[in-house]
Design a protein around this motif. Structure first.
Motif, PDB file in Angstrom:
ATOM      1  N   UNK A  75       0.796  -1.230   0.000  1.00  0.00           N
ATOM      2  CA  UNK A  75       0.000   0.000   0.000  1.00  0.00           C
ATOM      3  C   UNK A  75       0.821   1.268   0.000  1.00  0.00           C
ATOM      4  N   UNK A  76       1.966   1.249  -0.673  1.00  0.00           N
ATOM      5  CA  UNK A  76       2.836   2.423  -0.690  1.00  0.00           C
ATOM      6  C   UNK A  76       2.295   3.492  -1.632  1.00  0.00           C
ATOM      7  N   UNK A  77       2.537   4.723  -1.243  1.00  0.00           N
ATOM      8  CA  UNK A  77       2.029   5.894  -1.948  1.00  0.00           C
ATOM      9  C   UNK A  77       2.743   6.109  -3.276  1.00  0.00           C
ATOM     10  N   UNK A  78       2.028   6.716  -4.209  1.00  0.00           N
ATOM     11  CA  UNK A  78       2.601   7.050  -5.512  1.00  0.00           C
ATOM     12  C   UNK A  78       2.014   8.379  -5.959  1.00  0.00           C
ATOM     13  N   UNK A  79       2.837   9.311  -6.442  1.00  0.00           N
ATOM     14  CA  UNK A  79       2.294  10.569  -6.928  1.00  0.00           C
ATOM     15  C   UNK A  79       3.366  11.583  -7.277  1.00  0.00           C
ATOM     16  N   UNK A  80       3.021  12.453  -8.204  1.00  0.00           N
ATOM     17  CA  UNK A  80       3.932  13.513  -8.642  1.00  0.00           C
ATOM     18  C   UNK A  80       4.149  14.512  -7.514  1.00  0.00           C
ATOM     19  N   UNK A  81       3.059  14.971  -6.882  1.00  0.00           N
ATOM     20  CA  UNK A  81       3.176  15.945  -5.803  1.00  0.00           C
ATOM     21  C   UNK A  81       4.046  15.386  -4.676  1.00  0.00           C
ATOM     22  N   UNK A  82       3.798  14.122  -4.322  1.00  0.00           N
ATOM     23  CA  UNK A  82       4.567  13.478  -3.246  1.00  0.00           C
ATOM     24  C   UNK A  82       6.057  13.435  -3.568  1.00  0.00           C
ATOM     25  N   UNK A  83       6.387  13.303  -4.834  1.00  0.00           N
ATOM     26  CA  UNK A  83       7.789  13.167  -5.232  1.00  0.00           C
ATOM     27  C   UNK A  83       8.494  14.500  -5.440  1.00  0.00           C
ATOM     28  N   UNK A  84       7.788  15.484  -5.979  1.00  0.00           N
ATOM     29  CA  UNK A  84       8.451  16.737  -6.347  1.00  0.00           C
ATOM     30  C   UNK A  84       8.313  17.862  -5.328  1.00  0.00           C
ATOM     31  N   UNK A  85       7.134  18.030  -4.760  1.00  0.00           N
ATOM     32  CA  UNK A  85       6.887  19.208  -3.927  1.00  0.00           C
ATOM     33  C   UNK A  85       6.859  18.909  -2.433  1.00  0.00           C
ATOM     34  N   UNK A  86       6.259  17.791  -2.059  1.00  0.00           N
ATOM     35  CA  UNK A  86       6.120  17.470  -0.639  1.00  0.00           C
ATOM     36  C   UNK A  86       7.450  17.423   0.111  1.00  0.00           C
ATOM     37  N   UNK A  87       8.556  16.976  -0.504  1.00  0.00           N
ATOM     38  CA  UNK A  87       9.799  16.884   0.279  1.00  0.00           C
ATOM     39  C   UNK A  87      10.545  18.200   0.484  1.00  0.00           C
ATOM     40  N   UNK A  88      10.166  19.268  -0.211  1.00  0.00           N
ATOM     41  CA  UNK A  88      10.978  20.488  -0.169  1.00  0.00           C
ATOM     42  C   UNK A  88      11.080  21.100   1.222  1.00  0.00           C
ATOM     43  N   UNK A  89       9.956  21.453   1.845  1.00  0.00           N
ATOM     44  CA  UNK A  89      10.015  22.123   3.138  1.00  0.00           C
ATOM     45  C   UNK A  89      10.523  21.204   4.255  1.00  0.00           C
ATOM     46  N   UNK A  90       9.962  19.975   4.397  1.00  0.00           N
ATOM     47  CA  UNK A  90      10.496  19.107   5.453  1.00  0.00           C
ATOM     48  C   UNK A  90      11.982  18.784   5.245  1.00  0.00           C
ATOM     49  N   UNK A  91      12.377  18.603   3.990  1.00  0.00           N
ATOM     50  CA  UNK A  91      13.781  18.320   3.708  1.00  0.00           C
ATOM     51  C   UNK A  91      14.672  19.490   4.075  1.00  0.00           C
TER      52      UNK A  91
END
Length: 194
Positions: A57-73
């Motif tokens: 049940x792992x997540x898949x998505x463009x937003x998850x890959x490109x934008x979601x990691x910016x601020x937490x990273x």
């Protein structure tokens, strides 16, 4: 995978069987293993059909890959961590299989009962290893910031030994500015139409 390098020996000593599953083809996986700084110990399997990823049940998505990691990273690893992650993405993009597929960490016992699970929300959203270690009965502390800092240093040394490899800093700057602008437009559009 690279962040786990400092722990691999301890996990092996505790008879933990490490299994890594990529979304790449077998050929891509072999090339990745030849090029990566932190060589995983354990077993590496290729699953370009994403069967295992879907099973867990792992997540898949463009937003998850490109934008979601910016601020937490950025908050966790700073600008150097973000830049190195983007650089790695460009260097290895032809080897990653499904770029939009997120990973996870699962701890299974001998009968395949799930003892621990963590579904990544975005690249770099790694499992809290202190939780994994506790389930394993290992009393130690693991700090991703130190592991990532060591990884960045190792990649920097590797680049210095091969000065023409990798992505030029000017290209990275253009990419970062572009990603930030796109992220701002996405957030603004979302806010505008809500």
């Amino acid at each position: 995978m690279a962040a786990l390098a400092p722990m691999q020996r301890m996990l092996e000593d505790a008879a933990v069987r490490l299994v890594f599953i990529s979304s790449s083809t077998p050929t891509q996986t072999r090339e990745f293993l030849q090029r990566t700084v932190a060589k995983p110990s354990g077993e590496m399997y290729s699953d370009p059909t994403l069967y295992i990823h879907n099973l867990f049940g792992l997540k898949r998505g463009v937003y998850s890959s490109l934008f979601a990691p910016l601020w937490p990273g950025f908050k966790t690893y700073g600008l150097a961590g973000i830049l190195e992650g983007i650089r790695l993405g460009f260097e290895m993009s032809h080897l990653v299989g499904d770029s939009w597929q997120q990973g996870g960490t699962f701890l299974l016992d001998g009968s395949a009962k799930v003892l621990f699970q963590h579904h990544e929300e975005y690249p770099g959203d790694w499992a809290p290893m202190d939780g994994v270690l506790k389930v394993l009965g290992l009393k130690t502390h693991f700090d991703y910031k130190i592991a990532v800092s060591d990884w960045i240093d190792a990649r920097s040394r590797q680049r210095r030994s091969k000065p023409w490899s990798g992505v030029p800093s000017s290209v990275l700057a253009i990419i970062i500015v572009s990603v930030v602008i796109i992220a701002a437009l996405v957030v603004y559009s979302y806010w505008l139409y809500m």
